[in-house]
Scaffold this motif. Structure first.
Motif, PDB file in Angstrom:
ATOM      1  N   LEU A   1       0.837  -1.202   0.000  1.00  0.00           N
ATOM      2  CA  LEU A   1       0.000   0.000   0.000  1.00  0.00           C
ATOM      3  C   LEU A   1       0.874   1.255   0.000  1.00  0.00           C
ATOM      4  CD1 LEU A   1      -2.970  -0.653   2.478  1.00  0.00           C
ATOM      5  CD2 LEU A   1      -3.123  -0.092   0.048  1.00  0.00           C
ATOM      6  N   ALA A   2       1.914   1.239   0.827  1.00  0.00           N
ATOM      7  CA  ALA A   2       2.820   2.390   0.894  1.00  0.00           C
ATOM      8  C   ALA A   2       3.454   2.639  -0.471  1.00  0.00           C
ATOM      9  CB  ALA A   2       3.901   2.152   1.948  1.00  0.00           C
ATOM     10  N   GLU A   3       3.860   1.577  -1.130  1.00  0.00           N
ATOM     11  CA  GLU A   3       4.470   1.714  -2.452  1.00  0.00           C
ATOM     12  C   GLU A   3       3.449   2.218  -3.471  1.00  0.00           C
ATOM     13  OE1 GLU A   3       6.403  -1.285  -5.674  1.00  0.00           O
ATOM     14  OE2 GLU A   3       7.116  -1.487  -3.603  1.00  0.00           O
ATOM     15  N   GLU A   4       2.239   1.670  -3.448  1.00  0.00           N
ATOM     16  CA  GLU A   4       1.200   2.072  -4.401  1.00  0.00           C
ATOM     17  C   GLU A   4       0.850   3.557  -4.251  1.00  0.00           C
ATOM     18  OE1 GLU A   4      -3.556   1.369  -5.034  1.00  0.00           O
ATOM     19  OE2 GLU A   4      -2.356  -0.407  -4.607  1.00  0.00           O
ATOM     20  N   TYR A   5       0.794   4.035  -3.009  1.00  0.00           N
ATOM     21  CA  TYR A   5       0.412   5.426  -2.752  1.00  0.00           C
ATOM     22  C   TYR A   5       1.613   6.366  -2.665  1.00  0.00           C
ATOM     23  CZ  TYR A   5      -4.529   4.436  -2.157  1.00  0.00           C
ATOM     24  OH  TYR A   5      -5.843   4.095  -2.392  1.00  0.00           O
ATOM     25  N   GLY A   6       2.814   5.832  -2.703  1.00  0.00           N
ATOM     26  CA  GLY A   6       4.005   6.675  -2.653  1.00  0.00           C
ATOM     27  C   GLY A   6       4.204   7.343  -1.308  1.00  0.00           C
ATOM     28  N   VAL A   7       3.891   6.592  -0.236  1.00  0.00           N
ATOM     29  CA  VAL A   7       4.010   7.124   1.126  1.00  0.00           C
ATOM     30  C   VAL A   7       4.879   6.178   1.961  1.00  0.00           C
ATOM     31  CG1 VAL A   7       1.740   8.247   1.006  1.00  0.00           C
ATOM     32  CG2 VAL A   7       1.912   5.929   1.940  1.00  0.00           C
ATOM     33  N   SER A   8       5.186   6.592   3.177  1.00  0.00           N
ATOM     34  CA  SER A   8       5.968   5.728   4.062  1.00  0.00           C
ATOM     35  C   SER A   8       5.082   4.609   4.600  1.00  0.00           C
ATOM     36  CB  SER A   8       6.538   6.531   5.233  1.00  0.00           C
ATOM     37  OG  SER A   8       5.503   6.873   6.138  1.00  0.00           O
ATOM     38  N   ILE A   9       5.718   3.555   5.091  1.00  0.00           N
ATOM     39  CA  ILE A   9       4.959   2.437   5.662  1.00  0.00           C
ATOM     40  C   ILE A   9       4.188   2.887   6.900  1.00  0.00           C
ATOM     41  CG2 ILE A   9       6.845   1.518   7.045  1.00  0.00           C
ATOM     42  CD1 ILE A   9       5.737  -1.299   6.289  1.00  0.00           C
ATOM     43  N   GLY A  10       4.740   3.824   7.660  1.00  0.00           N
ATOM     44  CA  GLY A  10       4.034   4.353   8.834  1.00  0.00           C
ATOM     45  C   GLY A  10       2.753   5.067   8.445  1.00  0.00           C
ATOM     46  N   THR A  11       2.797   5.794   7.339  1.00  0.00           N
ATOM     47  CA  THR A  11       1.602   6.489   6.849  1.00  0.00           C
ATOM     48  C   THR A  11       0.554   5.469   6.411  1.00  0.00           C
ATOM     49  OG1 THR A  11       2.880   8.417   6.170  1.00  0.00           O
ATOM     50  CG2 THR A  11       0.748   8.100   5.088  1.00  0.00           C
ATOM     51  N   ALA A  12       0.974   4.439   5.696  1.00  0.00           N
ATOM     52  CA  ALA A  12       0.052   3.393   5.257  1.00  0.00           C
ATOM     53  C   ALA A  12      -0.545   2.675   6.465  1.00  0.00           C
ATOM     54  CB  ALA A  12       0.768   2.394   4.352  1.00  0.00           C
ATOM     55  N   ARG A  13       0.270   2.393   7.452  1.00  0.00           N
ATOM     56  CA  ARG A  13      -0.200   1.711   8.665  1.00  0.00           C
ATOM     57  C   ARG A  13      -1.261   2.553   9.372  1.00  0.00           C
ATOM     58  NH1 ARG A  13       4.688   0.251  11.177  1.00  0.00           N
ATOM     59  NH2 ARG A  13       4.542  -1.622   9.906  1.00  0.00           N
ATOM     60  N   ARG A  14      -1.007   3.859   9.464  1.00  0.00           N
ATOM     61  CA  ARG A  14      -1.956   4.747  10.148  1.00  0.00           C
ATOM     62  C   ARG A  14      -3.255   4.866   9.347  1.00  0.00           C
ATOM     63  NH1 ARG A  14      -0.809  10.238  13.281  1.00  0.00           N
ATOM     64  NH2 ARG A  14      -2.812  10.314  14.334  1.00  0.00           N
ATOM     65  N   ALA A  15      -3.171   4.893   8.028  1.00  0.00           N
ATOM     66  CA  ALA A  15      -4.373   4.950   7.190  1.00  0.00           C
ATOM     67  C   ALA A  15      -5.235   3.704   7.405  1.00  0.00           C
ATOM     68  CB  ALA A  15      -3.995   5.089   5.722  1.00  0.00           C
ATOM     69  N   VAL A  16      -4.609   2.542   7.472  1.00  0.00           N
ATOM     70  CA  VAL A  16      -5.348   1.300   7.702  1.00  0.00           C
ATOM     71  C   VAL A  16      -5.977   1.322   9.099  1.00  0.00           C
ATOM     72  CG1 VAL A  16      -5.137  -1.213   7.953  1.00  0.00           C
ATOM     73  CG2 VAL A  16      -4.030  -0.048   6.036  1.00  0.00           C
ATOM     74  N   GLU A  17      -5.268   1.859  10.065  1.00  0.00           N
ATOM     75  CA  GLU A  17      -5.801   1.988  11.418  1.00  0.00           C
ATOM     76  C   GLU A  17      -7.069   2.857  11.417  1.00  0.00           C
ATOM     77  OE1 GLU A  17      -4.419   4.352  15.395  1.00  0.00           O
ATOM     78  OE2 GLU A  17      -2.882   3.188  14.366  1.00  0.00           O
ATOM     79  N   VAL A  18      -7.036   3.961  10.675  1.00  0.00           N
ATOM     80  CA  VAL A  18      -8.200   4.851  10.562  1.00  0.00           C
ATOM     81  C   VAL A  18      -9.369   4.094   9.930  1.00  0.00           C
ATOM     82  CG1 VAL A  18      -9.098   6.900   9.363  1.00  0.00           C
ATOM     83  CG2 VAL A  18      -6.885   6.993  10.520  1.00  0.00           C
ATOM     84  N   LEU A  19      -9.101   3.330   8.883  1.00  0.00           N
ATOM     85  CA  LEU A  19     -10.152   2.551   8.228  1.00  0.00           C
ATOM     86  C   LEU A  19     -10.753   1.518   9.179  1.00  0.00           C
ATOM     87  CD1 LEU A  19      -8.421   2.063   4.778  1.00  0.00           C
ATOM     88  CD2 LEU A  19     -10.440   3.480   5.241  1.00  0.00           C
ATOM     89  N   ARG A  20      -9.906   0.928  10.025  1.00  0.00           N
ATOM     90  CA  ARG A  20     -10.407  -0.023  11.024  1.00  0.00           C
ATOM     91  C   ARG A  20     -11.345   0.674  11.997  1.00  0.00           C
ATOM     92  NH1 ARG A  20      -5.358  -2.559  11.054  1.00  0.00           N
ATOM     93  NH2 ARG A  20      -4.641  -1.239  12.747  1.00  0.00           N
ATOM     94  N   ARG A  21     -10.937   1.864  12.482  1.00  0.00           N
ATOM     95  CA  ARG A  21     -11.775   2.603  13.437  1.00  0.00           C
ATOM     96  C   ARG A  21     -13.097   3.027  12.801  1.00  0.00           C
ATOM     97  NH1 ARG A  21      -7.073   6.021  15.939  1.00  0.00           N
ATOM     98  NH2 ARG A  21      -7.517   7.213  14.072  1.00  0.00           N
ATOM     99  N   ARG A  22     -13.082   3.287  11.521  1.00  0.00           N
ATOM    100  CA  ARG A  22     -14.319   3.646  10.812  1.00  0.00           C
ATOM    101  C   ARG A  22     -15.195   2.426  10.556  1.00  0.00           C
ATOM    102  NH1 ARG A  22     -12.200   7.600   5.943  1.00  0.00           N
ATOM    103  NH2 ARG A  22     -11.185   9.158   7.263  1.00  0.00           N
ATOM    104  N   GLY A  23     -14.650   1.236  10.778  1.00  0.00           N
ATOM    105  CA  GLY A  23     -15.413   0.018  10.543  1.00  0.00           C
ATOM    106  C   GLY A  23     -15.441  -0.419   9.097  1.00  0.00           C
ATOM    107  N   LEU A  24     -14.557   0.134   8.283  1.00  0.00           N
ATOM    108  CA  LEU A  24     -14.536  -0.206   6.866  1.00  0.00           C
ATOM    109  C   LEU A  24     -13.714  -1.443   6.556  1.00  0.00           C
ATOM    110  CD1 LEU A  24     -14.214   3.381   5.360  1.00  0.00           C
ATOM    111  CD2 LEU A  24     -16.250   1.944   5.513  1.00  0.00           C
ATOM    112  N   VAL A  25     -12.738  -1.730   7.414  1.00  0.00           N
ATOM    113  CA  VAL A  25     -11.902  -2.913   7.218  1.00  0.00           C
ATOM    114  C   VAL A  25     -11.725  -3.628   8.548  1.00  0.00           C
ATOM    115  CG1 VAL A  25     -10.632  -1.887   5.277  1.00  0.00           C
ATOM    116  CG2 VAL A  25      -9.689  -1.727   7.577  1.00  0.00           C
TER     117      VAL A  25
END
Length: 99
Positions: free
Chosen positions: A47-71
Motif C-alpha cells: 500500500l505504501a508503495e502504491e500510494y508513494g508514502v511511508s509504511i508508517g503512513t500506510a499503517r496509520r491509514a489502515v488503522e483509521v479505516l479499522r476505526r471507521r469500521g470499513l476494514v
C-alpha cells in the motif's frame, strides 16, 4: 458503481494529513465498489508503495479505516474490507479526533 471516475484522485498535498487523505481515498474506493466486502487489501508495504508514502503512513491509514469500521484485520491473514455498512463518511469532528 465500480467506476474509476467515481473515485477522486489521491492528493497527498491537500489540506489534510497524508494518512487521512489515503484513508479517505481507500474509503472512496470501497464506497464506489472498487474494493468489495471480503476483498483483501494489499499489505502495508505494498500500500505504501502504491500510494508513494511511508509504511508508517500506510499503517496509520489502515488503522483509521479499522476505526471507521470499513476494514477488519485478522492476525496472520491480512486486512479485509468489512461486510458492514460503508456508506457513511466520517464527519470533520471524527477526522479531527483521528488526527
Amino acid at each position: 458503481m465500480g467506476q474509476e471516475e467515481d473515485i477522486p484522485p489521491f492528493d497527498p498535498q491537500g489540506a489534510v494529513y497524508v494518512y487521512a487523505a489515503m484513508a479517505d481515498h481507500i474509503a472512496a474506493r470501497i464506497a464506489a465498489g472498487d474494493l468489495r466486502p471480503g476483498t483483501r487489501l494489499l499489505g502495508e508495504r505494498a500500500l505504501a508503495e502504491e500510494y508513494g508514502v511511508s509504511i508508517g503512513t500506510a499503517r496509520r491509514a489502515v488503522e483509521v479505516l479499522r476505526r471507521r469500521g470499513l476494514v477488519v484485520t485478522l492476525a496472520a491473514k491480512g486486512t479485509y474490507v468489512s461486510d458492514g455498512d460503508q456508506s457513511q463518511s466520517p464527519t470533520d469532528e471524527q477526522r479531527d479526533a483521528e488526527a
